[in-house]
Design a protein around this motif. Structure first.
Motif, mmCIF file in Angstrom:
data_model
loop_
_atom_site.group_PDB
_atom_site.id
_atom_site.type_symbol
_atom_site.label_atom_id
_atom_site.label_comp_id
_atom_site.label_asym_id
_atom_site.label_seq_id
_atom_site.Cartn_x
_atom_site.Cartn_y
_atom_site.Cartn_z
ATOM 1 N N VAL A 134 2.422 -48.042 -53.371
ATOM 2 C CA VAL A 134 2.676 -49.488 -53.260
ATOM 3 C C VAL A 134 2.210 -50.196 -54.529
ATOM 4 O O VAL A 134 2.943 -51.011 -55.103
ATOM 5 C CB VAL A 134 1.956 -50.063 -52.007
ATOM 6 N N CYS A 135 0.994 -49.871 -54.983
ATOM 7 C CA CYS A 135 0.468 -50.573 -56.161
ATOM 8 C C CYS A 135 1.181 -50.152 -57.437
ATOM 9 O O CYS A 135 1.090 -50.839 -58.455
ATOM 10 C CB CYS A 135 -1.041 -50.368 -56.275
ATOM 11 N N GLY A 136 1.883 -49.036 -57.391
ATOM 12 C CA GLY A 136 2.695 -48.647 -58.550
ATOM 13 C C GLY A 136 4.024 -49.385 -58.574
ATOM 14 O O GLY A 136 4.511 -49.770 -59.643
ATOM 15 N N ALA A 137 4.621 -49.613 -57.420
ATOM 16 C CA ALA A 137 6.007 -50.112 -57.392
ATOM 17 C C ALA A 137 6.134 -51.614 -57.117
ATOM 18 O O ALA A 137 6.961 -52.291 -57.736
ATOM 19 C CB ALA A 137 6.794 -49.336 -56.339
ATOM 20 N N LEU A 138 5.326 -52.142 -56.182
ATOM 21 C CA LEU A 138 5.486 -53.566 -55.826
ATOM 22 C C LEU A 138 5.272 -54.500 -57.029
ATOM 23 O O LEU A 138 6.064 -55.437 -57.230
ATOM 24 C CB LEU A 138 4.528 -53.906 -54.665
ATOM 25 N N PRO A 139 4.249 -54.273 -57.860
ATOM 26 C CA PRO A 139 4.067 -55.168 -59.017
ATOM 27 C C PRO A 139 5.308 -55.213 -59.911
ATOM 28 O O PRO A 139 5.663 -56.271 -60.439
ATOM 29 C CB PRO A 139 2.870 -54.559 -59.752
ATOM 30 N N GLN A 140 5.980 -54.075 -60.057
ATOM 31 C CA GLN A 140 7.185 -54.064 -60.907
ATOM 32 C C GLN A 140 8.273 -54.936 -60.297
ATOM 33 O O GLN A 140 8.972 -55.670 -61.000
ATOM 34 C CB GLN A 140 7.693 -52.634 -61.063
ATOM 35 N N ALA A 141 8.401 -54.860 -58.969
ATOM 36 C CA ALA A 141 9.421 -55.685 -58.308
ATOM 37 C C ALA A 141 9.086 -57.168 -58.461
ATOM 38 O O ALA A 141 9.988 -58.009 -58.617
ATOM 39 C CB ALA A 141 9.504 -55.297 -56.841
ATOM 40 N N LEU A 142 7.792 -57.497 -58.457
ATOM 41 C CA LEU A 142 7.402 -58.908 -58.619
ATOM 42 C C LEU A 142 7.663 -59.386 -60.046
ATOM 43 O O LEU A 142 8.049 -60.536 -60.272
ATOM 44 C CB LEU A 142 5.929 -59.085 -58.246
ATOM 45 N N VAL A 143 7.451 -58.479 -61.006
ATOM 46 C CA VAL A 143 7.752 -58.837 -62.406
ATOM 47 C C VAL A 143 9.248 -59.114 -62.558
ATOM 48 O O VAL A 143 9.652 -60.078 -63.215
ATOM 49 C CB VAL A 143 7.290 -57.704 -63.359
ATOM 50 N N GLU A 144 10.051 -58.277 -61.904
ATOM 51 C CA GLU A 144 11.510 -58.497 -61.996
ATOM 52 C C GLU A 144 11.900 -59.849 -61.429
ATOM 53 O O GLU A 144 12.885 -60.451 -61.835
ATOM 54 C CB GLU A 144 12.252 -57.386 -61.244
ATOM 55 N N ARG A 145 11.106 -60.344 -60.502
ATOM 56 C CA ARG A 145 11.406 -61.661 -59.933
ATOM 57 C C ARG A 145 10.897 -62.790 -60.815
ATOM 58 O O ARG A 145 11.099 -63.961 -60.504
ATOM 59 C CB ARG A 145 10.809 -61.786 -58.529
ATOM 60 N N GLY A 146 10.200 -62.450 -61.881
ATOM 61 C CA GLY A 146 9.793 -63.475 -62.850
ATOM 62 C C GLY A 146 8.316 -63.794 -62.843
ATOM 63 O O GLY A 146 7.875 -64.728 -63.511
ATOM 64 N N HIS A 147 7.506 -63.031 -62.105
ATOM 65 C CA HIS A 147 6.061 -63.291 -62.093
ATOM 66 C C HIS A 147 5.373 -62.502 -63.202
ATOM 67 O O HIS A 147 5.936 -61.546 -63.733
ATOM 68 C CB HIS A 147 5.463 -62.883 -60.741
ATOM 69 N N ARG A 148 4.161 -62.924 -63.508
ATOM 70 C CA ARG A 148 3.361 -62.151 -64.461
ATOM 71 C C ARG A 148 2.330 -61.389 -63.625
ATOM 72 O O ARG A 148 1.580 -62.012 -62.849
ATOM 73 C CB ARG A 148 2.670 -63.111 -65.428
ATOM 74 N N VAL A 149 2.306 -60.078 -63.762
ATOM 75 C CA VAL A 149 1.486 -59.287 -62.833
ATOM 76 C C VAL A 149 0.570 -58.321 -63.577
ATOM 77 O O VAL A 149 0.995 -57.623 -64.499
ATOM 78 C CB VAL A 149 2.371 -58.484 -61.847
ATOM 79 N N MET A 150 -0.687 -58.326 -63.140
ATOM 80 C CA MET A 150 -1.666 -57.370 -63.670
ATOM 81 C C MET A 150 -2.137 -56.491 -62.497
ATOM 82 O O MET A 150 -2.326 -56.987 -61.395
ATOM 83 C CB MET A 150 -2.858 -58.154 -64.245
ATOM 84 N N VAL A 151 -2.278 -55.197 -62.749
ATOM 85 C CA VAL A 151 -2.845 -54.299 -61.732
ATOM 86 C C VAL A 151 -4.142 -53.740 -62.299
ATOM 87 O O VAL A 151 -4.153 -53.218 -63.415
ATOM 88 C CB VAL A 151 -1.885 -53.128 -61.416
ATOM 89 N N ILE A 152 -5.223 -53.878 -61.546
ATOM 90 C CA ILE A 152 -6.517 -53.375 -62.022
ATOM 91 C C ILE A 152 -6.965 -52.216 -61.141
ATOM 92 O O ILE A 152 -7.035 -52.346 -59.912
ATOM 93 C CB ILE A 152 -7.582 -54.491 -61.986
ATOM 94 N N ALA A 153 -7.225 -51.096 -61.761
ATOM 95 C CA ALA A 153 -7.663 -49.894 -61.021
ATOM 96 C C ALA A 153 -8.645 -49.134 -61.901
ATOM 97 O O ALA A 153 -8.711 -49.376 -63.113
ATOM 98 C CB ALA A 153 -6.447 -49.018 -60.705
ATOM 99 N N PRO A 154 -9.406 -48.219 -61.334
ATOM 100 C CA PRO A 154 -10.341 -47.448 -62.165
ATOM 101 C C PRO A 154 -9.607 -46.511 -63.129
ATOM 102 O O PRO A 154 -8.477 -46.102 -62.870
ATOM 103 C CB PRO A 154 -11.140 -46.630 -61.156
ATOM 104 N N ARG A 155 -10.271 -46.195 -64.208
ATOM 105 C CA ARG A 155 -9.746 -45.192 -65.141
ATOM 106 C C ARG A 155 -10.433 -43.870 -64.788
ATOM 107 O O ARG A 155 -11.503 -43.560 -65.290
ATOM 108 C CB ARG A 155 -10.059 -45.619 -66.578
#
Ligand code: ADP
Length: 747
Positions: free
Chosen positions: A244-265
């Motif tokens: 979900v955290c890999g794919a949903l942010p991309q779909a939101l970007v396509e809708r015109g939002h600016r999206v950051m995902v923060i996860a551990p390295r």
């Protein structure tokens, strides 16, 4: 003494110690072999080395029956001798095979028709295996490859001659590794710090993008959105949360939002570390106040498909093992690790400059805190930032992917969290009387998910069905009261799927492409899967698959209960998963018992998950509860019809088989679903027992065998659904907008 001399001396000492260890292990192995030879046969023994199963031996049921008969009067010793001779014959047969090839069960062999080389290749592709396959012991011990990947319970080691041999091989491999590491240390200029990247890079080909999608509607109110999560695919994934955290942010970007995902390295010293190679150090550090001091974290940044992926760097995320634990269990410091993540995530929009790519995200953001690991984000925004005038415009969404895990620790750990004292009540949770350990136990804990539900502006789950279930005592796992009190801020949105990653028309892991208009490739995928697993290659047999964690939630124990009934049907079953050792053992046992019908694959293998999804006719999902579930969505996209327990997201996303539906109209694309002309996309069973499961399996097999047209219509209905993230992203956006309309819930 020069550096070179001291290195040479250290190397010599290590070599001699390794040799001594090796000799001792060989001696133990010999002793075990001798003991085993002196023992009557009657058990299954197997072993593995470094992720690859290397040995297995059966005394057949015939053997056991023979011993039992012998006890009734025959000469037991003579029977044992006969069995031993039979065993020797089997060994000789296996050893006689060239090139490590193992005979297929069809030829009368004892194991699936797979080669050691094939297993080694699969092991390399399995995302969780960490080391290269170890060399098998010399030919004196027969090595029979099996379809298994994954750790055997230690009880098997030492009991079996192969276990001892595997240990010896592992010791040798360890010694070789040490030598390699020393060689690297001696030549730092040529190979700087390669220890963490000693293995080959993952070779999974990138899926081609062929799906034509309708143009995405752009939003009128673009927002800055910050996802905080303990996993994000493809960098880190143990289940649906990563997807979900890999794919949903991309779909939101396509809708015109600016999206950051923060996860551990995460860095665990395996080839998967290389996934982070594209993320560059921002050279921005944050000192976060928790656990009695200031902890310094770093930030790495990568832009992919327009999303800003930010990876929080700290030594506690660098360790062998998986994201949350290792073979010894869950890490004891997970509260520390994810407290760091939450603090770092709260700082990131304020401090990361993103020069040349949009600048700071700033304070006007929507935080999406996924599961308990990110649950401190809403608490910190409400308690630490808003009272000081920061994040006044920001909103926080608590996204629950699985309420089973809540991040519970003793209440004495509260001061570590870096949350102001007066907010203790937000995190405090008291277990009901019957769940306390003893009379003096007050059952008080800090519960991070509870804090997130209490302080976030809105709560979201991953299906409507699950949004309701978590407000009931059966589904709420103690949170039902609080969730009911927030019912007017609670929504459920079913997940979508990554249409490029799971695309039957261009799946690099599958034998042939196929689509709803031409399903011939699906048959090829089935044949290839049967061949790979060493199952009889038959087009007419319904092939059923299970993919998932082997734990109570996913219900593999129901398959265990129903196994004998299932095996009485003319079906083939393949299970892929890892988890509870007893269920892994069950898979091994089932495979050895039903050699022509059952295959178990213990481990985590994304390519195998793709091949099972494409090659099977039916997917089994007997989950006790399922917030959304992704496998049934992937399966439907591949024309594999799911049989699932009617719960949560499974109930929401699978349309039950409708025998009154109009197959002709569905095939022609003219069926009116509202009128009930649809044929359904799978089977749902209501009661969580094996009778109900078997009812669904028999019903599905009946349609499969007797009504090909109806089956094809069901596949067509399943494959033509819109399962993309576009739909779901629009609904998430709506919830973000609603959250902005209301004033902040807390702080
Ligand atoms: P959950 O998140 O509860 O584990 P989901 O169905 O939402 O369950 O997502 C599971 C994801 O993990 C799917 O992408 C599935 O293919 C993948 N998965 C689960 N087990 C395995 C496995 N053993 N090997 C490969 N992929 C797996």
């Amino acid at each position: 003494m020069t550096r070179r001399e001291s290195l040479a001396r250290a190397r010599a000492t290590r070599r001699s110690r390794a040799r001594a260890r090796h000799d001792a292990t060989r001696a133990r192995a010999r002793a075990t072999i001798d003991r085993a030879r002196a023992r009557p046969m009657g058990s299954l023994t197997c072993a593995r080395a470094n992720g690859v199963a290397i040995g297995r031996r059966w005394a057949t049921r015939d053997g056991r029956a023979s011993v039992a008969r012998a006890g009734k009067g025959e000469d037991v010793r003579a029977r044992i001798e006969a069995l031993r001779a039979e065993n020797e014959r089997l060994k000789a047969e296996v050893l006689g095979l060239k090139g490590d090839k193992v005979r297929s069960s069809a030829e009368g062999g004892v194991s699936p028709a797979r080669t050691v080389e094939a297993l080694a290749m699969d092991a390399e592709r399995a995302t969780t295996t960490t080391a290269a396959p170890a060399e098998a012991e010399p030919a004196a011990e027969p090595v029979v490859a099996t379809a298994f990947l994954g750790d055997l319970p230690s009880a098997y080691e030492g009991e079996s001659e192969y276990g001892a041999a595997a240990k010896a091989a592992a010791v040798r491999a360890e010694a070789e590794k040490e030598e390699a590491a020393e060689a690297e240390a001696e030549a730092p200029a040529e190979a700087p710090n390669t220890a963490m990247f000693a293995e080959e890079l993952p070779e999974r080909p990138t899926p081609q993008v062929t799906t034509k999608r309708a143009p995405v509607e752009k939003t009128e109110k673009p927002m800055n959105i910050v996802f905080v999560s303990s996993e994000v695919g493809p960098w880190s994934k143990t289940g649906g949360l990563g997807d979900v955290c890999g794919a949903l942010p991309q779909a939101l970007v396509e809708r015109g939002h600016r999206v950051m995902v923060i996860a551990p390295r995460y860095q665990n010293g395996t080839k998967s570390d290389a996934l982070y190679d594209g993320a560059l150090d921002t050279c921005t550090k944050a000192n976060v106040g928790c656990f009695g001091g200031l902890q310094e974290v770093g930030f790495f940044h990568q832009i992919k498909h327009g999303v800003d992926y930010v990876f929080v760097d700290h030594p506690s995320f660098h360790r062998k093992g998986s994201l949350y634990g290792d073979s010894f269990g869950v890490y004891g410091d997970n509260q520390f690790r994810f407290t760091l993540l939450a603090h770092a995530a709260c700082e990131a929009p304020l401090i990361l400059p993103f020069e040349g790519c949009g600048g700071h995200y700033g304070q006007d953001v929507v935080f999406v805190a996924n599961d308990w690991h990110a649950g401190l984000v809403p608490v910190l925004v409400a308690s630490k930032y808003r009272p000081h005038g920061v994040y006044k415009q920001a909103r926080t969404i608590c996204a629950i992917h699985n309420i089973f895990h809540q991040g519970v620790e003793p209440s004495t750990t509260f001061p570590n969290l870096g949350v102001p004292n007066e907010w203790y009540g937000a995190l405090e949770y008291q277990y009901p009387q019957h769940m306390r350990a003893h009379a003096l136990d007050e059952g008080r804990v800090v519960n991070i998910l509870k804090g997130a539900i209490a302080t976030s502006d809105r709560v979201l789950t991953v299906s409507k069905g699950y949004a309701y279930e978590i407000t009931t005592p059966e589904g709420g796992k103690g949170m039902e009261g609080l969730l009911l009190s927030r019912a007017n801020r609670l929504d459920g949105i079913a997940n979508g799927i990554d249409m490029d990653e799971w695309n039957p028309e261009a799946d690099p892991d599958c034998a042939a492409p196929f689509s709803v208009t031409d399903l011939s490739g699906k048959l090829e995928c089935k044949r290839a899967l049967q061949k790979e697993l060493g199952l009889p290659q038959r087009d007419d047999v319904p092939m059923m698959g299970f993919i998932g964690r082997l734990d109570w939630q996913k219900g593999p124990d129901l398959l265990q209960q129903a196994l004998h009934d299932m095996m009485r049907e003319d079906v083939q079953v393949v299970m892929l998963g890892s988890g509870l050792p007893e269920l892994e053992d069950f898979m091994r046992w089932a495979e050895s018992t039903y050699k022509d019908k059952f295959r178990g694959w213990v481990g985590f293998s994304v390519p195998m998950a793709h091949r099972i999804t494409a090659g099977c006719d039916i997917l089994l999902m007997p989950s006790r509860f399922e917030p959304c579930g992704l496998n049934q969505l992937y399966a439907m996209r591949y024309g594999t019809l799911p049989i699932a327990h009617a719960t949560g997201g499974l109930k929401d996303t699978i349309t039950p088989h409708n025998p009154f539906g109009d197959a002709n109209k569905v095939l022609a694309g003219t069926a009116d679903m509202e009128k009930g002309e649809g044929v359904g996309t799978g089977w749902l069973f209501k009661d969580m027992n094996s009778d109900a499961l078997m009812w669904a399996i028999r019903s599905a097999c009946d349609v499969y065998r007797t009504d090909k047209k109806f089956w094809k219509a069901m596949q067509t209905q399943a494959m033509t659904q819109d399962l993309s993230w576009d739909n779901a992203a629009k609904k998430w956006e709506q919830v973000f907008e609603w959250s902005k309309v209301d004033p902040p819930h807390c702080g």
